[in-house]
Design an enzyme around this catalytic site. Structure first.
Site, PDB file in Angstrom:
ATOM      1  N   GLU A 142      -4.867-145.682 -34.460  1.00  0.00           N
ATOM      2  CA  GLU A 142      -4.043-144.461 -34.402  1.00  0.00           C
ATOM      3  C   GLU A 142      -2.697-144.771 -33.764  1.00  0.00           C
ATOM      4  OE1 GLU A 142      -6.059-140.951 -32.917  1.00  0.00           O
ATOM      5  OE2 GLU A 142      -4.137-140.074 -32.320  1.00  0.00           O
TER       6      GLU A 142
ATOM      7  N   LYS B 252     -11.091-136.014 -26.487  1.00  0.00           N
ATOM      8  CA  LYS B 252     -10.812-136.957 -27.593  1.00  0.00           C
ATOM      9  C   LYS B 252      -9.619-137.821 -27.209  1.00  0.00           C
ATOM     10  CE  LYS B 252      -9.047-138.323 -31.716  1.00  0.00           C
ATOM     11  NZ  LYS B 252      -7.753-138.946 -31.973  1.00  0.00           N
TER      12      LYS B 252
ATOM     13  N   ASP C  45     -20.160-151.310 -26.738  1.00  0.00           N
ATOM     14  CA  ASP C  45     -20.748-150.408 -27.737  1.00  0.00           C
ATOM     15  C   ASP C  45     -20.083-149.032 -27.626  1.00  0.00           C
ATOM     16  OD1 ASP C  45     -22.371-148.690 -29.159  1.00  0.00           O
ATOM     17  OD2 ASP C  45     -24.237-149.626 -28.518  1.00  0.00           O
TER      18      ASP C  45
ATOM     19  N   HIS D 256       4.744-138.628 -32.425  1.00  0.00           N
ATOM     20  CA  HIS D 256       3.964-138.980 -33.615  1.00  0.00           C
ATOM     21  C   HIS D 256       4.870-139.168 -34.813  1.00  0.00           C
ATOM     22  CE1 HIS D 256      -0.397-137.603 -32.637  1.00  0.00           C
ATOM     23  NE2 HIS D 256       0.090-138.453 -31.769  1.00  0.00           N
TER      24      HIS D 256
END
Ligand code: MEV
Length: 439
Positions: A84, A279, A295, A392
């Site tokens: 991202e 998130k 993991d 962004h």
């Protein structure tokens, strides 16, 4: 797609060829070109092939680094594997911001991990509880051959408990194992102990005189570690006098601190916001978890369960504005390792650990939590000031320009043109056309 048997026995080339014949003819070249992503060194490629099954090729993700992380007075450049855009940039900006304001601090509260033997047993609970308390040490000793080496490294079994769950499921009990796995993630270690111990436990019950014949049959349902590790927790924070925050993206420090605190508090009370907020934290955490061969599914599952530990899903980070001080912190369970598993196999994991100067698992937990906090700081800072799209869109613009085949000069012109305009695919294409530039 046609069914196939013996697929796993085929060579990689045969698998690719078979697959290319299963898709529409126009898609076949995409499948055939998978070999373009094989590593040129066959011995390296063999390692990658062997991580998993039915491997066809490698799936690339960007490997970057976020420098200037001052954590407990030590400077780190932190490796990050993430696709991202903006995440590495945001982490680096946050690191730089806090580097001159005391840096990050982190402590690991405990590194206890959990495993469970789930079993069914019919009889008087009190009798089983008494029996367990007399046999507990024997059970621990029965797996010494597995725990011996770990004990030498300071780890091993901390405790086992008999957990009565008969009010939830008829005849259901657990042996709950608590252990320390030091620098190893420890999944194999824990599962081996559980399986070894469950055999012994079953035999103990079957052969004990204190039980009636009808009580001697204990049914082991399963033995498995728990990825919920609420006791394997790290706390990280940054703090400074509010005035030292300075002007933040056009906001004076006091206004910024209060707006920032409100945004974090919203994520503490509203699950819809909390999920997105967390998130953002996981953007940073997962990138380090991946880069260091840990993991990420286990870390994700555990973090979100932990975020719901009081019954409502909430922010993993917290903020306080007390006595003129801004303090931003995170508490997150991170069961990570720096030895064994992928850490010894994946060449780039070795590189990541080398960049971090070969940390212990405890140090890696601290580094990862700080990265999560930095990422969260960067995201919330943008959200309450400029908005998230500004940063962004810069990267989005570059991606569109690259996709349209713009030259270096065209990219520079477009960057200037779009400083105060909304970036969209059409707008960029129109811009290139208006300049009569090729696309
Ligand atoms: C995007 O990947 C992450 C953010 O949505 C996190 C947040 O909203 O806090 C920007």
């Amino acid at each position: 797609m046609r069914p196939i048997s013996g697929f796993s026995k085929m060579t990689k080339e045969e698998k690719i060829q078979w697959l290319s014949m299963q898709v529409p003819v126009e898609s076949a070249p995409l499948i055939e070109s998978m070999n373009n992503f094989w590593h040129q060194d066959q011995s390296v490629q063999k390692k990658f092939d062997e991580f998993s099954e039915n491997t066809l090729t490698n799936y690339y993700l960007p490997f970057g680094v976020a420098p200037n992380f001052l954590i407990n007075e030590k400077l780190y450049a932190i490796p990050m594997v993430i696709e991202e855009s903006s995440v590495v940039a945001a982490a680096s900006l946050s690191a730089k911001f806090w580097q001159t304001r005391g840096g990050f601090k982190a402590v690991v509260h405990s590194m206890t991990k959990i495993g469970q033997v789930h079993f069914l047993w019919q009889g008087q609970t009190a009798k089983l509880e008494n029996f367990f308390s007399t046999k507990k040490q024997e059970l621990i000793d029965s797996v010494k051959s597995i725990t011996h080496n770990m004990e030498k490294r300071g780890g091993g079994i901390e405790d086992i408990e008999l957990v009565v769950m008969t009010d939830k499921i008829e005849n259901y009990y657990q042996l709950k194992l608590k252990c320390k796995t030091q620098d190893a993630m420890g999944a194999n270690f824990i599962n081996s102990i559980l399986e070894g111990m469950s055999d012994v436990w079953k035999k103990m019950i079957a052969t004990s005189e204190i039980f009636e014949a009808s009580e001697r049959d204990l049914d082991i349902v399963m033995c498995i570690l728990s990825n919920y590790t609420p006791d394997c927790v790290v706390e990280a924070w940054v703090e400074c006098p509010i005035e030292d925050l300075g002007m933040v993206a056009g906001l004076v420090s006091d206004k910024f601190a209060h707006k920032f605190a409100t945004a974090v508090n919203i994520a503490k009370v509203d699950p819809s916001r909390a999920v997105t907020h967390n998130k953002g934290i996981m953007n940073g955490v997962d990138a380090v978890v991946l880069a260091t061969g840990n993991d990420f599914r286990a870390v994700e599952a555990c973090a979100h369960a932990y975020a719901s530990r009081d019954g409502q899903y909430r922010s993993l980070s917290d903020v306080s504005l007390v006595d003129g001080k801004f303090k931003f912190s995170i508490k997150i369970p991170l069961a990570m390792g720096t030895v064994g598993g992928l850490t010894t196999l994946h060449p780039l994991v070795k590189t990541s650990l080398a960049i971090l100067e070969n940390p212990s698992a405890e140090e890696l937990m601290k580094i990862t939590a700080c990265m999560g906090l930095a990422q969260n700081f960067g995201a919330v800072k943008s959200l309450v000031t400029t908005g998230i799209q500004k940063g962004h869109m810069k990267l989005h613009l570059l991606n569109i320009l690259t996709g349209l085949g713009a030259s270096v000069e065209q990219v520079e012109e477009a960057k200037k043109y779009f400083t105060d305009k909304i970036v969209s695919y059409t707008a960029v294409r129109n811009f290139l056309q208006s300049k009569e530039l090729p696309q």
